[in-house]
Design a protein around this motif. Structure first.
Motif, mmCIF file in Angstrom:
data_model
loop_
_atom_site.group_PDB
_atom_site.id
_atom_site.type_symbol
_atom_site.label_atom_id
_atom_site.label_comp_id
_atom_site.label_asym_id
_atom_site.label_seq_id
_atom_site.Cartn_x
_atom_site.Cartn_y
_atom_site.Cartn_z
ATOM 1 N N SER A 1 26.006 28.046 79.186
ATOM 2 C CA SER A 1 24.622 27.587 79.142
ATOM 3 C C SER A 1 23.701 28.801 79.195
ATOM 4 O O SER A 1 23.788 29.618 80.114
ATOM 5 C CB SER A 1 24.339 26.664 80.337
ATOM 6 O OG SER A 1 22.981 26.254 80.343
ATOM 7 N N VAL B 1 14.724 29.908 76.063
ATOM 8 C CA VAL B 1 14.560 29.223 74.778
ATOM 9 C C VAL B 1 14.605 30.275 73.667
ATOM 10 O O VAL B 1 14.010 31.348 73.788
ATOM 11 C CB VAL B 1 13.224 28.461 74.731
ATOM 12 C CG1 VAL B 1 12.999 27.847 73.352
ATOM 13 C CG2 VAL B 1 13.187 27.395 75.809
ATOM 14 N N GLU C 1 13.474 26.903 69.374
ATOM 15 C CA GLU C 1 12.070 26.652 69.042
ATOM 16 C C GLU C 1 11.833 27.047 67.588
ATOM 17 O O GLU C 1 12.122 28.173 67.190
ATOM 18 C CB GLU C 1 11.155 27.463 69.957
ATOM 19 C CG GLU C 1 9.676 27.326 69.634
ATOM 20 C CD GLU C 1 8.804 28.219 70.496
ATOM 21 O OE1 GLU C 1 7.634 28.427 70.129
ATOM 22 O OE2 GLU C 1 9.299 28.714 71.525
ATOM 23 N N ASP D 1 25.310 25.625 75.349
ATOM 24 C CA ASP D 1 24.117 24.843 75.665
ATOM 25 C C ASP D 1 22.922 25.785 75.535
ATOM 26 O O ASP D 1 22.739 26.682 76.356
ATOM 27 C CB ASP D 1 24.220 24.285 77.087
ATOM 28 C CG ASP D 1 22.948 23.570 77.518
ATOM 29 O OD1 ASP D 1 22.242 23.037 76.647
ATOM 30 O OD2 ASP D 1 22.658 23.565 78.734
ATOM 31 N N TRP D 2 22.140 25.591 74.478
ATOM 32 C CA TRP D 2 20.976 26.447 74.264
ATOM 33 C C TRP D 2 19.858 25.625 73.643
ATOM 34 O O TRP D 2 20.086 24.561 73.084
ATOM 35 C CB TRP D 2 21.332 27.646 73.377
ATOM 36 C CG TRP D 2 21.800 27.317 71.980
ATOM 37 C CD1 TRP D 2 22.948 26.679 71.632
ATOM 38 C CD2 TRP D 2 21.143 27.646 70.758
ATOM 39 N NE1 TRP D 2 23.052 26.585 70.267
ATOM 40 C CE2 TRP D 2 21.953 27.166 69.700
ATOM 41 C CE3 TRP D 2 19.939 28.300 70.456
ATOM 42 C CZ2 TRP D 2 21.594 27.319 68.357
ATOM 43 C CZ3 TRP D 2 19.588 28.453 69.112
ATOM 44 C CH2 TRP D 2 20.414 27.960 68.084
ATOM 45 N N ARG D 3 18.632 26.101 73.789
ATOM 46 C CA ARG D 3 17.460 25.399 73.266
ATOM 47 C C ARG D 3 16.769 26.278 72.235
ATOM 48 O O ARG D 3 16.648 27.484 72.412
ATOM 49 C CB ARG D 3 16.498 25.065 74.411
ATOM 50 C CG ARG D 3 17.046 24.041 75.396
ATOM 51 C CD ARG D 3 16.230 24.010 76.665
ATOM 52 N NE ARG D 3 16.373 25.258 77.407
ATOM 53 C CZ ARG D 3 15.465 25.738 78.246
ATOM 54 N NH1 ARG D 3 14.325 25.088 78.446
ATOM 55 N NH2 ARG D 3 15.670 26.869 78.897
ATOM 56 N N PRO E 1 22.180 23.320 69.179
ATOM 57 C CA PRO E 1 21.431 23.400 70.436
ATOM 58 C C PRO E 1 21.260 22.023 71.062
ATOM 59 O O PRO E 1 21.469 20.994 70.414
ATOM 60 C CB PRO E 1 20.082 23.996 70.000
ATOM 61 C CG PRO E 1 19.945 23.606 68.559
ATOM 62 C CD PRO E 1 21.338 23.595 68.004
ATOM 63 N N SER E 2 20.871 22.005 72.319
ATOM 64 C CA SER E 2 20.628 20.736 73.000
ATOM 65 C C SER E 2 19.256 20.176 72.670
ATOM 66 O O SER E 2 19.009 18.981 72.835
ATOM 67 C CB SER E 2 20.766 20.918 74.513
ATOM 68 O OG SER E 2 19.883 21.926 74.982
ATOM 69 N N PHE E 3 18.348 21.038 72.178
ATOM 70 C CA PHE E 3 16.988 20.606 71.874
ATOM 71 C C PHE E 3 16.388 21.566 70.858
ATOM 72 O O PHE E 3 16.624 22.775 70.917
ATOM 73 C CB PHE E 3 16.144 20.602 73.149
ATOM 74 C CG PHE E 3 14.720 20.159 72.946
ATOM 75 C CD1 PHE E 3 14.406 18.818 72.813
ATOM 76 C CD2 PHE E 3 13.693 21.087 72.881
ATOM 77 C CE1 PHE E 3 13.093 18.404 72.620
ATOM 78 C CE2 PHE E 3 12.380 20.687 72.697
ATOM 79 C CZ PHE E 3 12.076 19.336 72.557
ATOM 80 N N VAL E 4 15.633 21.027 69.906
ATOM 81 C CA VAL E 4 14.902 21.841 68.935
ATOM 82 C C VAL E 4 13.431 21.468 69.021
ATOM 83 O O VAL E 4 13.047 20.338 68.701
ATOM 84 C CB VAL E 4 15.415 21.649 67.495
ATOM 85 C CG1 VAL E 4 14.562 22.459 66.514
ATOM 86 C CG2 VAL E 4 16.880 22.066 67.379
ATOM 87 N N GLU E 5 12.617 22.400 69.447
ATOM 88 C CA GLU E 5 11.181 22.175 69.543
ATOM 89 C C GLU E 5 10.503 22.549 68.233
ATOM 90 O O GLU E 5 10.825 23.566 67.624
ATOM 91 C CB GLU E 5 10.591 23.029 70.671
ATOM 92 C CG GLU E 5 9.085 22.881 70.840
ATOM 93 C CD GLU E 5 8.516 23.780 71.914
ATOM 94 O OE1 GLU E 5 7.273 23.904 71.987
ATOM 95 O OE2 GLU E 5 9.315 24.376 72.660
#
Length: 225
Positions: free
Chosen positions: A62, A66, A100, A96-98, A118-122
């Protein structure tokens, strides 16, 4: 001439990259005693860091910061983080990375779609990009292998399979330099232009990131040899 074992190094940017390590990717299993293998700061030798992490039994990492994938000016310090995710992906380690992606004129998401999702893409349409990314992800979406006097790159990130064979010694040396994060100044302009055209070399701020990873683990079952 540099070798394929040359280390990707973390520049002195003042940007700290912290990460945590576990033996297993399952959240339930990670909660069990003995599964957490510690927390660490990313050191100078990224390639060796990824290798040692895998060999120590880590299978889930992890990453705290970001990762800005916009490519805009001032984001070149993101290159070592991307190289870390890339090298962990090459070993089959879950990450586990986020991410942007908020710049409309930056690299498209599929340029990075060979990395562990990734766990999230902003960013605009980030959720849609992440959904497709996860659905299409598999080991070996964009990698290179070395043969006697040549390199072969196989790219499945967009559309079908594309193969690029690099036999010219100057271009082989350019791949070695890019894979070691030596920067654009270490690469002939003609070679860099070719790799950028194929989205294999990606501009991140004032730097250049090499996208393909060395394939260290075949998919099971394998779709090709």
């Amino acid at each position: 001439m540099q070798t394929m074992n040359d280390a990707a190094t973390l520049p002195d940017s003042g940007f700290d990259v912290r990460f945590s390590m576990w033996r297993h990717g399952s959240e339930a299993v990670r909660a069990l005693p003995g599964m957490h293998l510690g927390d660490r700061m990313l050191g100078a030798d990224i390639a060796d860091e990824a290798r040692r992490i895998y060999e120590s039994g880590v299978r889930f990492v992890s990453i705290e910061p970001v990762v800005d994938l916009s490519g805009r000016p001032g984001t070149e310090h993101m290159i070592p983080v991307l190289s870390f995710v890339r090298d962990l992906t090459s070993y089959g380690v879950e990450v586990d990375w986020r991410a942007e992606m908020t710049a409309p004129d930056g690299p498209e998401w599929w340029v990075f779609s060979h990395l562990f999702p990734p766990s999230f893409v902003e960013g605009p349409r980030g959720a849609e990009a992440l959904r497709i990314w996860r659905a299409r992800y598999h080991v070996g979406r964009c990698f290179f292998r070395r043969g006697p006097g040549f390199l072969q790159i196989r790219d499945r990130r967009k559309g079908g399979l594309r193969r690029l064979t690099v036999a010219d010694e100057a271009y082989v040396s350019a791949v070695q330099a890019l894979a070691a994060d030596r920067g654009a100044d270490a690469v002939p302009a003609a070679a860099l232009a070719v790799f950028e055209k194929h989205h294999l070399a990606v501009r991140i701020g004032e730097g250049v990131w090499w996208a393909p990873y060395r394939l260290r683990r075949w998919a099971a079952p394998s779709w090709e040899v």
